[in-house]
Write an enzyme that holds these catalytic residues in place. Structure first.
Site, short mmCIF file in Angstrom:
data_model
loop_
_atom_site.label_atom_id
_atom_site.label_comp_id
_atom_site.label_asym_id
_atom_site.label_seq_id
_atom_site.Cartn_x
_atom_site.Cartn_y
_atom_site.Cartn_z
N GLU A 1 0.80 -1.23 0.00
CA GLU A 1 0.00 0.00 0.00
C GLU A 1 0.83 1.28 0.00
O GLU A 1 0.47 2.26 -0.63
CB GLU A 1 -0.93 0.07 1.23
CG GLU A 1 -1.96 -1.02 1.31
CD GLU A 1 -1.52 -2.09 2.27
OE1 GLU A 1 -2.40 -2.61 2.95
OE2 GLU A 1 -0.32 -2.39 2.34
N TYR B 1 1.76 -5.79 13.39
CA TYR B 1 0.61 -5.11 12.78
C TYR B 1 -0.30 -4.50 13.85
O TYR B 1 -0.63 -5.16 14.85
CB TYR B 1 -0.18 -6.09 11.92
CG TYR B 1 -1.19 -5.42 11.03
CD1 TYR B 1 -0.82 -4.36 10.20
CD2 TYR B 1 -2.52 -5.83 11.01
CE1 TYR B 1 -1.74 -3.75 9.38
CE2 TYR B 1 -3.45 -5.22 10.19
CZ TYR B 1 -3.05 -4.17 9.38
OH TYR B 1 -3.96 -3.54 8.58
N ASP C 1 -1.86 -5.15 3.58
CA ASP C 1 -1.96 -5.46 5.01
C ASP C 1 -2.75 -6.75 5.27
O ASP C 1 -3.68 -7.09 4.53
CB ASP C 1 -2.61 -4.30 5.76
CG ASP C 1 -1.64 -3.13 5.92
OD1 ASP C 1 -0.43 -3.33 5.76
OD2 ASP C 1 -2.11 -2.01 6.22
N ARG D 1 -3.43 -3.37 13.82
CA ARG D 1 -4.89 -3.55 13.83
C ARG D 1 -5.20 -4.98 14.23
O ARG D 1 -5.17 -5.89 13.40
CB ARG D 1 -5.50 -3.21 12.46
CG ARG D 1 -5.36 -1.74 12.11
CD ARG D 1 -6.09 -1.37 10.83
NE ARG D 1 -5.97 0.05 10.54
CZ ARG D 1 -5.02 0.60 9.77
NH1 ARG D 1 -4.11 -0.18 9.21
NH2 ARG D 1 -4.97 1.90 9.57
N ASP E 1 -5.37 -7.94 6.79
CA ASP E 1 -6.70 -7.85 7.39
C ASP E 1 -7.74 -7.73 6.28
O ASP E 1 -7.41 -7.84 5.10
CB ASP E 1 -6.79 -6.66 8.36
CG ASP E 1 -6.46 -5.32 7.70
OD1 ASP E 1 -6.32 -5.27 6.45
OD2 ASP E 1 -6.32 -4.32 8.42
N GLU F 1 -9.37 -5.20 5.09
CA GLU F 1 -9.13 -4.07 4.17
C GLU F 1 -7.99 -4.40 3.21
O GLU F 1 -8.05 -4.12 2.01
CB GLU F 1 -8.81 -2.81 4.97
CG GLU F 1 -9.25 -1.51 4.33
CD GLU F 1 -10.76 -1.38 4.23
OE1 GLU F 1 -11.23 -0.77 3.25
OE2 GLU F 1 -11.47 -1.87 5.13
N HIS G 1 -4.33 -12.08 14.25
CA HIS G 1 -2.95 -11.62 14.42
C HIS G 1 -2.54 -11.65 15.88
O HIS G 1 -3.36 -11.76 16.77
CB HIS G 1 -2.81 -10.18 13.89
CG HIS G 1 -3.43 -9.98 12.55
ND1 HIS G 1 -3.00 -10.66 11.44
CD2 HIS G 1 -4.45 -9.19 12.15
CE1 HIS G 1 -3.74 -10.28 10.40
NE2 HIS G 1 -4.63 -9.41 10.80
#
Length: 692
Positions: free
Chosen positions: A25, A317, A98, A319, A100, A102, A363
């Protein structure tokens, strides 16, 4: 002349060896990863999402299973063109966004743009930390895109679009342009407003305390009134207090009648989740939620430490709902604690937190990628914000792997004529986890050596009148905690949610606490009347749970949306026909425009009410409404303290004589405000009587 012949030359390679392309990203993440992968890989950034629902329309085909109509995001044309060119020239394309929902959705959109094979191709690479070992290991086991994760993200995006793009236009027509409502946004606003209603409805009860100070020889210690004649006694009024005080011989000795000494253990808290990190950074570092997430993102994506290490990701990470820690990280922590603090500080059974209902455990918890990389060792490589957050994350993680703090506690009962006082003391016997996390240490309150039968003397006794306090308004940390505890939204979205209700002027911040505005109350009442499910906490939490089930493959996303939207569509029709237009009337300000002489009006603006000329647009004179708070300026002693707002709508306090007097304060001043302009914590209103 002899004929000469040219030596044959080596033919140059017509084409360089094709490289593997990796798409992430952000440019900083790309830079870190490319260093680890070597010359056979080229790493580029998509700069976030490349496709989304259009801003100009709903973008969801309700008649055909809520099919989303994705378009390329405006301004991303050159990036998409560049990605296509790089992908065409590459031997293989890896999508390393990432780990997750998203990130999975970004990878899925990229695969469509680049026309990658979703069925047989294994293009997806995920890692929980950006370190050399983690990245290299991830590229050994690429996988297919997880469509359950993609569907969960799509479902949430479509659901939020259906709510926002359906209710907002009605609010524009019936109330005021620029308003909005949302699935999580409306619940967050509802929490703030409901708390304000509780505060307004609160009726205080009177109660009294008798704080006292005793001494043994020259050593003084504090205590509080407990009861009489062996029973605990509440002090509801002054009459009860005076009866107690009349039993005391102020100058006489008091007896130590009971001493209870115990050992108490305090365990460390588990490592951070996204939510607990946001809350703790807010309370301990005074970081706003967005600031915390920005600093955490930077620490995760990579910081240039120079030397042999170069750019490296410093935390896992950020989140996550999990407090789980990998076995490698646990072993490293154990080695570090043994070497740094000693074997007695290393826990054989580190603390483990419980997952919130509906929490995601995909995670690890948020932790440093290397426990040996201490905050002090890299302080000069970090910005102040990065350092403070990294220190917090590092300390919390190390502490979670350490033994408990051990305290010696003492509770002493002091009596005279049947009147009982209690004194509590504590002293750290063994620091345990607080050695690595000093901020978590309790303050010692050491009592003198006291034994049953000892005599002590009263220094003073202070009866004080108090009134019970209403529930406190939400701080940012408290609002995040309330949303999480109620299962509303996800911690990764809290920053945007809180920002939205401030941008819309639905709430304002006063002394770091959220206060609903008149406009916020008006919008919430309207939404609550016509769309009760949207503001219902339990209903919203149920939807969140169903979206989680989509992620695990236990629910179909179309079914989840359909079950919500069908009754919602009926409510929309009703609102369109039955909701009356709310007219926000302009009030007369009571004075005339100093430019043209026409009457001035009180109008509702983005950041609340303001004065404006009634001849607008012919006369554009406006003035800020300055609210005096009934307090002389503590600096110049001449002007009045007034409430003002920044350009972003944040409330602060200053002198009415500005710029002649430059007193300003973020906190609401009171009569105790110091002359230098600082504001101590507000004190409780009390009546105090000192026993002589």
């Amino acid at each position: 002349m002899a004929e000469t012949t040219k030596k044959p030359t080596k033919k140059r390679a017509t084409s360089a060896k094709k490289k593997n392309l990796v798409i992430v990203e952000s440019p900083s993440k790309a830079k870190t990863i490319e260093k680890y992968l070597g010359t056979n890989y080229k790493v580029v950034a998509s700069i976030g999402h490349i496709r989304d629902l259009p801003k100009s329309q709903m973008g969801v085909d309700i008649e055909h299973d809520y099919e989303p109509k994705y378009i390329n995001i405006r301004g991303k044309g050159d990036i998409i063109k560049g990605l296509k060119k790089e992908a065409k020239a590459a031997s293989h394309v890896y999508l390393a966004s990432d780990p997750d929902r998203e990130g999975e959705a970004i990878a899925w959109h990229l695969s469509h743009i680049l026309d990658l094979d979703l069925e047989s191709g294994e293009n997806r690479v995920v890692f929980n930390e950006i370190t050399k070992d983690a990245v290299k290991d991830a590229f050994k086991t690429p996988r297919k895109i997880n469509m359950d994760l993609v569907d969960a993200q799509q479902a949430r995006r479509i659901l939020d679009r259906l709510v926002g793009y359906s209710i907002s236009p009605i609010l524009w027509k019936k109330v005021k342009k620029g308003l909005s409502a949302g699935r999580v946004q409306s619940v967050a606003l509802g929490l703030v407003i409901d708390r304000e209603h509780e505060i307004q409805a609160f009726e205080p009860d009177e109660y009294w305390t008798i704080d006292s100070e005793f001494k043994k020889a020259t050593k003084k210690f504090k205590s509080v009134f407990y009861g009489v004649d062996g029973q605990k006694l509440d002090l509801p009024d002054n009459e009860t207090v005076q009866k107690v005080m009349q039993r005391l011989d102020i100058k006489g000795d008091f007896d130590i009648t009971d001493v209870q000494a115990k050992e108490r253990k305090r365990n460390a808290q588990p490592p951070f989740t996204t939510s607990t990190m946001q809350q703790t950074a807010n309370t301990q570092l005074n970081f706003r939620t967005r600031k915390t997430m920005m600093a955490a993102q930077q620490l995760y994506e990579g910081i240039n430490l120079g030397g042999k290490e170069g750019t490296v990701g410093l935390i896992t990470y950020m989140r996550t709902d999990s407090t789980r820690i990998s076995s490698i990280a646990k072993n490293d922590a154990a080695h570090f604690i043994h070497e740094e603090y000693g074997a007695e500080y290393a826990s054989s059974r580190p603390v483990q937190g419980k997952l919130q209902e509906g929490a995601q455990d995909a995670h690890e918890a948020i932790r440093p990628t290397s426990v040996f990389r201490t905050p002090a060792s890299i302080k000069d490589k970090l910005t102040p914000d990065q350092f403070r957050l990294y220190q917090l994350i590092w300390s919390r993680f190390v502490a979670s792997q350490m033994t408990p703090e051990v305290l010696d506690t003492m509770r002493v009962t002091i009596e005279q004529n049947g009147v009982m006082f209690r004194a509590n003391g504590s002293k750290t016997k063994f620091p345990g986890f607080t050695k690595a996390y000093p901020a978590a240490k309790e303050k010692d309150n050491v009592l003198p050596e006291l034994n049953v039968g000892d005599k002590v003397q009263l220094v003073n006794a202070n009866p004080e009148q108090h009134f019970t306090q209403p529930p406190a308004r939400y701080t940012e940390a408290a609002l995040v905690k309330a949303l999480e505890e109620n299962g509303v939204g996800r911690p990764s979205t809290y920053a945007a949610t809180i920002e939205t209700i401030q941008k819309r002027n639905y709430v304002r911040i006063d002394a770091k606490k959220f206060v609903p505005t008149e406009l916020g109350g008006m919008v919430q009442d309207t939404v609550r009347q016509f769309f009760p499910d949207v503001v219902n906490i339990k209903f919203t939490a149920k939807i969140e749970s169903e979206l989680d089930n989509v992620e695990t493959g236990d629910e179909q996303w179309v079914k989840v949306i359909d079950e919500f939207f069908k009754p919602f569509a009926t409510e929309l029709e009703k609102a369109e026909t039955e909701m009356e237009k709310i007219v926000i009337k302009d009030e007369l300000a009571g004075f005339d425009c100093d430019v043209c002489g026409a009457p001035m009006l009180v109008k509702m603006g983005r950041f609340g009410k303001f004065f404006a000329c009634s001849r607008f647009p012919d006369c554009r004179n406006t003035q800020t409404i300055v609210e005096e708070i009934g307090l002389a300026c503590p600096k110049c002693k001449v002007g009045q303290v007034v409430e003002r707002k920044t350009k972003k709508g944040r409330t602060f306090y200053g002198c009415s004589r500005y710029p002649d007097c430059d007193f300003v304060s973020w906190d609401k001043p009171n009569e105790h405000t110091l002359a230098d302009g600082t504001t101590p914590k507000p004190e409780k209103a009390t009546k105090k009587t000192t026993a002589k």
